[in-house]
Structure formats: structure tokens, C-alpha cells
Design an enzyme around this catalytic site. Sequence first.
Site, PDB file in Angstrom:
ATOM      1  N   CYS A   1      24.987   3.236  48.015  1.00 26.11           N
ATOM      2  CA  CYS A   1      26.075   3.427  47.068  1.00 26.11           C
ATOM      3  C   CYS A   1      25.804   4.354  45.917  1.00 26.11           C
ATOM      4  O   CYS A   1      26.588   4.526  44.882  1.00 26.11           O
ATOM      5  CB  CYS A   1      26.762   2.003  46.666  1.00 26.11           C
ATOM      6  SG  CYS A   1      25.759   1.068  45.726  1.00 26.11           S
TER       7      CYS A   1
ATOM      8  N   ARG B   1      32.852  -1.096  40.930  1.00 23.29           N
ATOM      9  CA  ARG B   1      31.917  -1.323  39.900  1.00 23.29           C
ATOM     10  C   ARG B   1      32.914  -2.309  38.893  1.00 23.29           C
ATOM     11  O   ARG B   1      33.886  -1.472  38.480  1.00 23.29           O
ATOM     12  CB  ARG B   1      31.652  -0.030  39.059  1.00 23.29           C
ATOM     13  CG  ARG B   1      30.315   0.724  39.758  1.00 23.29           C
ATOM     14  CD  ARG B   1      30.106   2.107  38.899  1.00 23.29           C
ATOM     15  NE  ARG B   1      28.835   2.814  39.291  1.00 23.29           N
ATOM     16  CZ  ARG B   1      28.939   3.715  40.041  1.00 23.29           C
ATOM     17  NH1 ARG B   1      29.916   4.243  40.556  1.00 23.29           N
ATOM     18  NH2 ARG B   1      27.701   4.463  40.374  1.00 23.29           N
TER      19      ARG B   1
ATOM     20  N   ASN C   1      20.572   5.412  42.133  1.00 21.97           N
ATOM     21  CA  ASN C   1      20.702   6.048  40.681  1.00 21.97           C
ATOM     22  C   ASN C   1      19.956   5.311  39.935  1.00 21.97           C
ATOM     23  O   ASN C   1      18.840   6.114  39.322  1.00 21.97           O
ATOM     24  CB  ASN C   1      21.913   5.954  40.148  1.00 21.97           C
ATOM     25  CG  ASN C   1      23.264   6.715  40.796  1.00 21.97           C
ATOM     26  OD1 ASN C   1      22.988   7.596  41.724  1.00 21.97           O
ATOM     27  ND2 ASN C   1      24.624   6.096  40.886  1.00 21.97           N
TER      28      ASN C   1
ATOM     29  N   MET D   1      19.032  44.500  46.496  1.00 24.19           N
ATOM     30  CA  MET D   1      17.924  45.233  46.672  1.00 24.19           C
ATOM     31  C   MET D   1      18.451  46.583  46.743  1.00 24.19           C
ATOM     32  O   MET D   1      19.408  46.953  46.585  1.00 24.19           O
ATOM     33  CB  MET D   1      17.120  44.878  47.831  1.00 24.19           C
ATOM     34  CG  MET D   1      16.261  43.507  47.528  1.00 24.19           C
ATOM     35  SD  MET D   1      15.561  42.892  49.007  1.00 24.19           S
ATOM     36  CE  MET D   1      16.633  42.275  50.098  1.00 24.19           C
TER      37      MET D   1
ATOM     38  N   SER E   1      22.419  -2.915  49.562  1.00 23.48           N
ATOM     39  CA  SER E   1      23.028  -1.638  49.329  1.00 23.48           C
ATOM     40  C   SER E   1      21.899  -0.856  48.248  1.00 23.48           C
ATOM     41  O   SER E   1      21.638  -1.486  47.227  1.00 23.48           O
ATOM     42  CB  SER E   1      24.339  -1.847  48.574  1.00 23.48           C
ATOM     43  OG  SER E   1      24.807  -0.498  48.547  1.00 23.48           O
TER      44      SER E   1
ATOM     45  N   ARG F   1      26.904  41.562  61.017  1.00 28.13           N
ATOM     46  CA  ARG F   1      26.250  40.264  60.897  1.00 28.13           C
ATOM     47  C   ARG F   1      27.069  39.460  60.500  1.00 28.13           C
ATOM     48  O   ARG F   1      28.540  39.372  60.579  1.00 28.13           O
ATOM     49  CB  ARG F   1      25.369  40.369  59.341  1.00 28.13           C
ATOM     50  CG  ARG F   1      26.279  40.937  58.123  1.00 28.13           C
ATOM     51  CD  ARG F   1      25.503  41.049  56.990  1.00 28.13           C
ATOM     52  NE  ARG F   1      26.296  41.493  56.030  1.00 28.13           N
ATOM     53  CZ  ARG F   1      25.873  41.872  54.597  1.00 28.13           C
ATOM     54  NH1 ARG F   1      24.645  42.080  54.624  1.00 28.13           N
ATOM     55  NH2 ARG F   1      26.823  42.565  53.962  1.00 28.13           N
TER      56      ARG F   1
ATOM     57  N   ARG G   1      16.567  51.266  53.760  1.00 25.20           N
ATOM     58  CA  ARG G   1      17.229  50.064  53.293  1.00 25.20           C
ATOM     59  C   ARG G   1      16.518  49.080  53.257  1.00 25.20           C
ATOM     60  O   ARG G   1      15.666  48.718  54.291  1.00 25.20           O
ATOM     61  CB  ARG G   1      18.756  49.892  54.034  1.00 25.20           C
ATOM     62  CG  ARG G   1      19.618  50.880  53.949  1.00 25.20           C
ATOM     63  CD  ARG G   1      21.027  50.519  54.898  1.00 25.20           C
ATOM     64  NE  ARG G   1      21.508  51.768  55.375  1.00 25.20           N
ATOM     65  CZ  ARG G   1      22.807  52.141  54.729  1.00 25.20           C
ATOM     66  NH1 ARG G   1      23.483  51.071  53.977  1.00 25.20           N
ATOM     67  NH2 ARG G   1      23.553  53.220  55.316  1.00 25.20           N
TER      68      ARG G   1
ATOM     69  N   TYR H   1      25.623   2.415  56.608  1.00 28.82           N
ATOM     70  CA  TYR H   1      26.701   3.433  56.092  1.00 28.82           C
ATOM     71  C   TYR H   1      26.131   4.004  54.886  1.00 28.82           C
ATOM     72  O   TYR H   1      25.131   3.675  54.111  1.00 28.82           O
ATOM     73  CB  TYR H   1      28.002   2.403  55.549  1.00 28.82           C
ATOM     74  CG  TYR H   1      27.801   1.514  54.686  1.00 28.82           C
ATOM     75  CD1 TYR H   1      27.731   1.585  53.354  1.00 28.82           C
ATOM     76  CD2 TYR H   1      27.349   0.054  54.906  1.00 28.82           C
ATOM     77  CE1 TYR H   1      27.680   0.712  52.172  1.00 28.82           C
ATOM     78  CE2 TYR H   1      27.078  -0.549  53.825  1.00 28.82           C
ATOM     79  CZ  TYR H   1      27.135  -0.592  52.765  1.00 28.82           C
ATOM     80  OH  TYR H   1      26.841  -1.511  51.609  1.00 28.82           O
TER      81      TYR H   1
ATOM     82  N   HIS I   1      27.249   8.916  32.822  1.00 28.58           N
ATOM     83  CA  HIS I   1      28.658   8.486  33.028  1.00 28.58           C
ATOM     84  C   HIS I   1      29.753   9.309  33.248  1.00 28.58           C
ATOM     85  O   HIS I   1      30.539   9.141  34.143  1.00 28.58           O
ATOM     86  CB  HIS I   1      28.856   7.669  31.421  1.00 28.58           C
ATOM     87  CG  HIS I   1      30.401   7.218  31.692  1.00 28.58           C
ATOM     88  ND1 HIS I   1      31.312   7.813  30.944  1.00 28.58           N
ATOM     89  CD2 HIS I   1      30.876   5.968  31.985  1.00 28.58           C
ATOM     90  CE1 HIS I   1      32.546   7.050  31.138  1.00 28.58           C
ATOM     91  NE2 HIS I   1      32.184   6.087  31.722  1.00 28.58           N
TER      92      HIS I   1
ATOM     93  N   LYS J   1      19.830  42.811  59.038  1.00 25.96           N
ATOM     94  CA  LYS J   1      20.019  44.010  59.139  1.00 25.96           C
ATOM     95  C   LYS J   1      19.220  44.647  60.374  1.00 25.96           C
ATOM     96  O   LYS J   1      19.798  44.978  61.338  1.00 25.96           O
ATOM     97  CB  LYS J   1      20.043  44.798  57.853  1.00 25.96           C
ATOM     98  CG  LYS J   1      20.474  46.470  58.158  1.00 25.96           C
ATOM     99  CD  LYS J   1      20.576  47.037  57.003  1.00 25.96           C
ATOM    100  CE  LYS J   1      21.306  46.387  56.050  1.00 25.96           C
ATOM    101  NZ  LYS J   1      21.019  46.526  54.444  1.00 25.96           N
TER     102      LYS J   1
ATOM    103  N   GLY K   1      23.915  43.473  47.982  1.00 23.89           N
ATOM    104  CA  GLY K   1      23.848  44.451  46.684  1.00 23.89           C
ATOM    105  C   GLY K   1      22.551  44.100  45.868  1.00 23.89           C
ATOM    106  O   GLY K   1      22.292  44.400  44.618  1.00 23.89           O
TER     107      GLY K   1
END
Length: 926
Positions: free
Chosen positions: A877, A583, A814, A126, A810, A359, A115, A897, A475, A45, A124
Amino acid sequence: MAKKAAKKAKKVVTKSTKGKKKFVYFFGDGHADGTGKMKELLGGKGAGLAEMTNIGVPVPPGLTITTEVCTLFYANGKKTPAEVDAQMITYLGKLEESIGKKLGDAKDPLLVSVRSGAKFSMPGMMDTILNLGINDKSVMGIIKNTKNERFAYDSYRRFIQMYSDVVMDLPKVKFEHLIDARKEKKGIKLDIDFTAQDFKDMVEEFKSFYKKQLGSEFPQDPLVQLRGARDAVFKSWMNDRAIYYRKSYDIPDSIGTAVTVQSMVFGNMGNDSGTGVGFTRNPATGEKVFYGEYLLNAQGEDVVAGIRTPNPIANLGKDMPGCFKQLREVTTRLENHNRDIQDFEFTIERGKLYMLQTRSAKRTGLAAVRSAVEMVKEKLITIKEAVMRVDENQIDQLLHPVFDIKAEKKIIAKGLNASPGAATGKAVFTADEAVEWTERGEKVILVRQETSPDDIHGMDVAQGILTARGGATSHAAVVARQMGKVCVAGCEDIAVNAEKKTMTVRKNNIVIKEGDWISLDGTTGQVMLGKVPTVEPKLVGEFGTFMGWVDSFRTLKVRANADVPRDAETALGFGAEGIGLCRTEHMFFDGEKLPYMQEMILATNEEGRREALAKLLPMQKADFKGLFETMKGFAVTIRFLDPPLHEFLPKREDLMKAVTVMELKETNSTEDETIKKALLLVKKGETDLDKAKILLARVEDLHEFNPMLGHRGCRLGITYPEISEMQTRAVIETAIELNKTGKKIVPEIMIPLVGNVKELLNQKKIVDETAKKVMEEKGVKIPYMVGTMIEIPRAAITADEIAKEADFFSFGTNDLTQTALGFSRDDSGKFTKVYMDEKIFDKDPFQTLDQGGVGKLMAIAIKLGRSVKPKLKIGICGEHGGDPASIEFCHKAGLDYVSCSPYRVPIARLAAAKAALTYPRAKSNK
Ligand code: PEP
Ligand code: MG
């Protein structure tokens, strides 16, 4: 000379002339220098007001206390340091001088607003105080100057209310009760029916109420008022709302808020005054139309409070044509100057226009893309800027149905935002019911404690999936993303009772029963009661143009994780350049193949296994054919069987239960349909009970304490080589058959969970020997590749040995995350939230790559792998392949990739382009 001066002005001055640190800026003191420094120091601001002043936009003058003071305020025991206070007084003097009015003056008083404003807008969150400077004396000056006693006392009473609420914690509603009582006494309903005398009486009433509640007089000294308001704004930085907001939007607490003190202008001085808010373009659609609302004879808060219905901004052209024209000119100038959609606030005081704020506007994904493309066409921004400006998550909104923003929402719980989009349906608690209900034409949400692969049919037909347990790579999450299904996972706020078919919200005991409507927002993780209406996203023409630009910059290729032609088709439509992970186990879970898979697992010798595998071979070939054909020559990476075998059999607990029930009821048949189906595969034994006991014994055999670290991945192919043989045969035979029809298919076979090069060698030998045999049988030779996943830390740190035997790598991030951190990917949902609250993690490591740990392992593997094979093709992957921050890491690390679920492909393309623009490197051909 002029150039020099301009250059000097562009520098951010953080020291005052006397060499002391500068904590207070007059509007116009500082220029934005393009580095965002000014925004950091003055808040969005403050910087916007300073900038508007600089370019000659009419702005009521004022001053800004910097964000640095917010930090000092807290370090100083929630007190503003004296030095800052002194600078504020000096600048207040300057402000008074520039306007020719004094704060608290009895004849011609200055009134100010106080402000907040941080670097990032926190709408909204503060506190704000208006009309500061009114007291018993100055109110007389206001009456004299405005000749409007009613306005003066109305402003005074509003100030007492706001000051009491914000500075003294005396809630505003208590004053509202006094107002309501007065209305009742007078028999009126609306504020506009109060007279000047009413407001005058109200001021006295409010002051004595203040004294009674707080034990002191309402402050008359304007400096006491100003200091109180300033400190209250700093304090509001740490209110619960603001803290929560920052947490939700990843805004650090350390940046602090600035405080702006601005001379007031009044939109409530009669019908030649007014106030409004607006946007230079439609923030929902991006269309270039002037968009907003206003009210005549009103203050800013009236527009947002919803007490009076504001008018569409176009009407201002009729009400006040001169001001409207000027507003259009000024806001166009602001958009051109800031080169972005502006969100602005204005007030008209007696026919004179003032801008109070400008803004960059918050916008939907649709608006982000459309406006970026149109601004390039208008030559306002460059193509690079357009690409950099659109947030990846906004692209996501374009690809899934979204909740109607106008709809009312009752949020009852929150889980992991595992797969984005909006879904609404009736709650069902088993996969079979999901199918049954859907066949009856119902829309359902599948609610499970956790999902397992045999829920896949239910997941497939459900609108969305909600699980109480499981993390971002559980899963449910992985499959849902792949299917493009909405999923909220690991929602610990709920307890699921599949038997009773209920789900209970823990904190308030709201019970959702089968058939009750619920809605899931997979983008935020929110679970809502009832049927929240959704709207289909519209893929506007600009989207194609935009993605074309995106692709022209990126160097990383983007592939998809897809197992069936339908997902591959979706991925292709979203611009995937191949399949990075198929998979194969997902193919075995379908109703046709599962019995043969189970037959293979239940076989007690190799002969029995081979018999079952022979039946699976043609089906597996048909699956591969579908994928290769759909992908039209793009590379397809086929990963061999990976999960622990017990996942294909009924659960141990369910079998135990079936046996016990049959024994107790002294019957030989079970009522459980899934178990009944599995029992058909047990050849020995006379009765269901006998068969169930045999099956249970086999399941007991397969039972593992830690299946994720157990008999899975390449360990399956090593212990049962006939599985890898069958899979190789299926791949090679299919490729040969398709190549005969003129297609050029080079299959990529990928071996999972390798940690030692000898594991890869073992599997590669089977693949090579089988492939050779098939080619001899068919009399044709075709090229193929054998690569491996890098998803075990040992593989990463011995990647040079592995690279000698692998055609490609690859990263399975996970499992790599699971094994590097020692966190079970299916259980970590229980504690990652606490880890994030405690700031042990910034992000869930299963969603965003842990660069400091897992990333280091990847860097080691890349370096070692390419030290042996400089051109080794390397991809990712794991789920991180669809996460923008992780994609940036992959780009920097030199991957060829990324591969992600189909619905994330456009996001990955954009993230890859942004990474390439930020960190240029040569393009990959792989
Ligand atoms: C991985 O571990 O990252 C991976 C892609 O394999 P999965 O999720 O199937 O274990
Ligand atoms: Mg894995």
C-alpha cells in the site's frame, strides 16, 4: 529450398562475407527478424528504410553505418575507424553503381542526404545534411540535367549553409543575415523572389564568407564532404539537446546513433514535385483517417520550418491523383506490415513517389487506446498485443485534464511530477486563502514551502499544489494523488515566501505574487507562467473495452488507498477491488474532529483522553460507515492512527512567535486564527498569553528531533491503548450495524509500523478484547481480521514470527524505503536529483521500488511469512503500488494485490496485466 533461403535472410548478419565485422549495410541487406535487433543495429530510420526496400516500397537507395560505429567513434577519439571508412567507400561504390550516377560527377552527379537515426526516435535532436555532393563541377551537371539553373544554385547554397553549420560550427544564422541583406538590397521579402543569378551570386558570397570565417576553402571533394557530414552526425549524438532528450525519456547513452546516407530525390523540381509528412491514423485521437500535410515544389525542411503553410494531405488527391493513390496504398501496406500506426515522410520528384521514412507514430493516450482496440477489431493485432502496446502513463493522460497541445507555454521551473494532470489557477500562499479565494469563485494553485496535514482544506479546493520542498511521498504528494489533484512537489527551483506572499524563481528572479496566474503540469513536473488552457480528456467507448481485456489477463488484484467516501467512489469507478489502505488520521484532520483530537492530545491523563475519544467515536463510526457502504462489500483495510501527535497541533515555531508577539505588544490576545482556535481547547489559564504558554509547553513536550522515527505508528496505540480501543470499537460497531442490514462486511484492521512481533501482539490483544466486548454487548458475532504493515526492516527479517500472529501483511514501502535506505522521505527531494544525475540511482526510490534493497527485504518477508502461513494474504500500500515497474516486481514476487491512489487504479490494472502476460502465474483470489 526457398524456405531455407528466407530463414537465412531473416537472420541478422553482422559479419561481412570476408569474415570481418560488418559496419555498413546497403538498404535491403538486413531483415527485421522480429527481435528488434535490426533496429538496434541500424537505428529506427535505417531499419525502416531497409524494411521498406525489402517489401518493394519505392525508396531512394542508400546505405546505413551501424550504431556500433557510434560507440567506436567515441572510443577512437571522435574519429571513424579506418576499417569502417573503407566499408563505407565500398558501399558508396555499390550505391553509385545501382543508380548509375557518381558523387561529384560533372555530367550526372549523385547527391545524397546524411541523417542520424537511433533505435528510439529522437525528433530534431541530432543533425542532418542534405544535397551532399554538390561542388563547382557537379552543379553544372545538375543544371544540364534539370535544365533548372535556379534549382541547382539554390540547392548548392543550402548545402553550404547546412555543411558550415553542422560540420564546421559556423552558425546558419550568419548566412541568414547575408540572405536578409540581399533581400533588402533587392527590395524583396521572400526566397521565391530570388532569381537563378541571385542564388549563383549567393553561392560565391557564401564560399568567400566560409573562407573568411574558417580560413580554408569550402571543400570541393565529395568524399571530404561525406566524411565530414558522417562524423558530424556521430558528434551530434552528444550535443546538449540530444543528451537532455535521452535523459528525459530514459534512453541510454550507450545505444548510439546510426548514420544513413541516401540518394537525394527532389520535391522542389517544379509543380509536378512535392514533399510531405503524414500518419496512417490520427495520432491525437486514434481515428482511422489519413492524416498529414504536404507542399508542392518544396524540400522536406520547408514543410516543418513553417515558412509556407502546408496543405492538408487530402488535397493531394486533387493535385496529383495518381501519386495520392499510390501513397495511400503504400502507407496502408506499411501499416499492415508493421502492424502499427505509421508516421511517414515522402517526396514526389517529377511525378514519381518516393518514401523517405516510416516508423511507429508517437501518439496520445487517447489515440493509443482507440487505435489498439480498432486494430484488434481489424484483426491486425491480437488482444494481448493491444494490451502490451499501451503505455501505462498514456492511460494516466486519459484520466486527468490535459494542457491543450496547441497552447504556448512559458516554463519557469521544474519539480517532481508528483501527481499528474494539468492545473491552472491564481497563486495563493496559505490554505485559508485558498479556501477564501475559491469561495469567491476563483481558481487557485496552492503554493507552499511544504504542506502539512493542516493545509488539507486548502489542498482540497485548489486546482493544484506546488511545493518547494518534499519528495514523491511527501505529504503534499501523497494527499494530492489520493485526491487526484495535480501536484508538483520538491520544486527546488523556486523560493516561497508565505509572509510576503511571493514565490521567486531562483535562476532569473521572476517573482509570482498572490493572484498571478500559474499553471502546473503534474505529468512532467513543469511550472508555467500564466494561464495555459486545458482540455477535459474524453473517455472514449474503446477505453471500457480495453480495460476489460486488461482485466482478463491480470492475476494481481488492485485496491485503492482512500480515506473518505468521495475518494472511495472515484476508486470504485476506476475499477478498484477494495481499499488497501484507509489512513484513519486523515479523518481526524477535518474541521469537525480536529478539536477533539487536540483535546485528546492536550489531556494530561487517561481519563481526559478517554473523554475526548468518546466524543470522536460516533464521528469515526460515521466515517467507517461511509467507506463500507461506498465499497459495496469489497474489502476495506483500516489502518490505525499512525502519525506523530504534534502534527495535529499548531507548529512550535508559530506558537513561539505568538507568545513573543503578545509579550512584545503587551497584549493578551493573538491575531493568529489557527492558534486562537487551538487556545480554546486549553482549559486552564486566564488569557490567550497564558494559554499559549501552556500549549507551547505541551508542544515542547511532544517535540521530537526525528519524528518519523519517533512516537508514531503502533507506538501510539501501545502508549495510549485507549486510542486503539476507540478505533476498534468504531470498526466493529459499524460492521455489526451494517451486517444487520444484510451487508456482509469483514473488516480488516491493520497495525502500522510494527518491527517486533510483541508490538503486534500488544495491539492485537487490545483489538481482540475490545471486539469481544462489543460483540457481547451487541449479542452478535462477526468475523474480522487483524494484519500488519511491513514497513520496518526488522519486521521484514522476522516476518515468520510476525506471520504467526497476523492475518495479512501489507508492505508500507514508503516507510520501508525510508528506513531501509535511511533517507527521510520528506527531505530526500534535496539530494535525489543529484543522485540520479550522478547515476547512483536510476530512479527516485520513493517513486520506483529499489528492487536491489527494499525489494530484497520484501522477498525475504514474503518467503518467511509464507513459510509459516503458505496462503498468507500479502499486498502493498506504499506509493509504489501505483508504479508500473514496481507493480511488475510485486507480481513476480507473488503478492496478492497492490493498493494505490484512486487515480492510479487503471494504470495499476494495466501494469498488472502486462506483468501477467510477461511472467504468467496463477490468479489470486484475495
Ligand atoms: C507506507 O509507509 O508505505 C504507508 C503506506 O504508510 P504512510 O505513507 O501512511 O506512512
Ligand atoms: Mg507508513
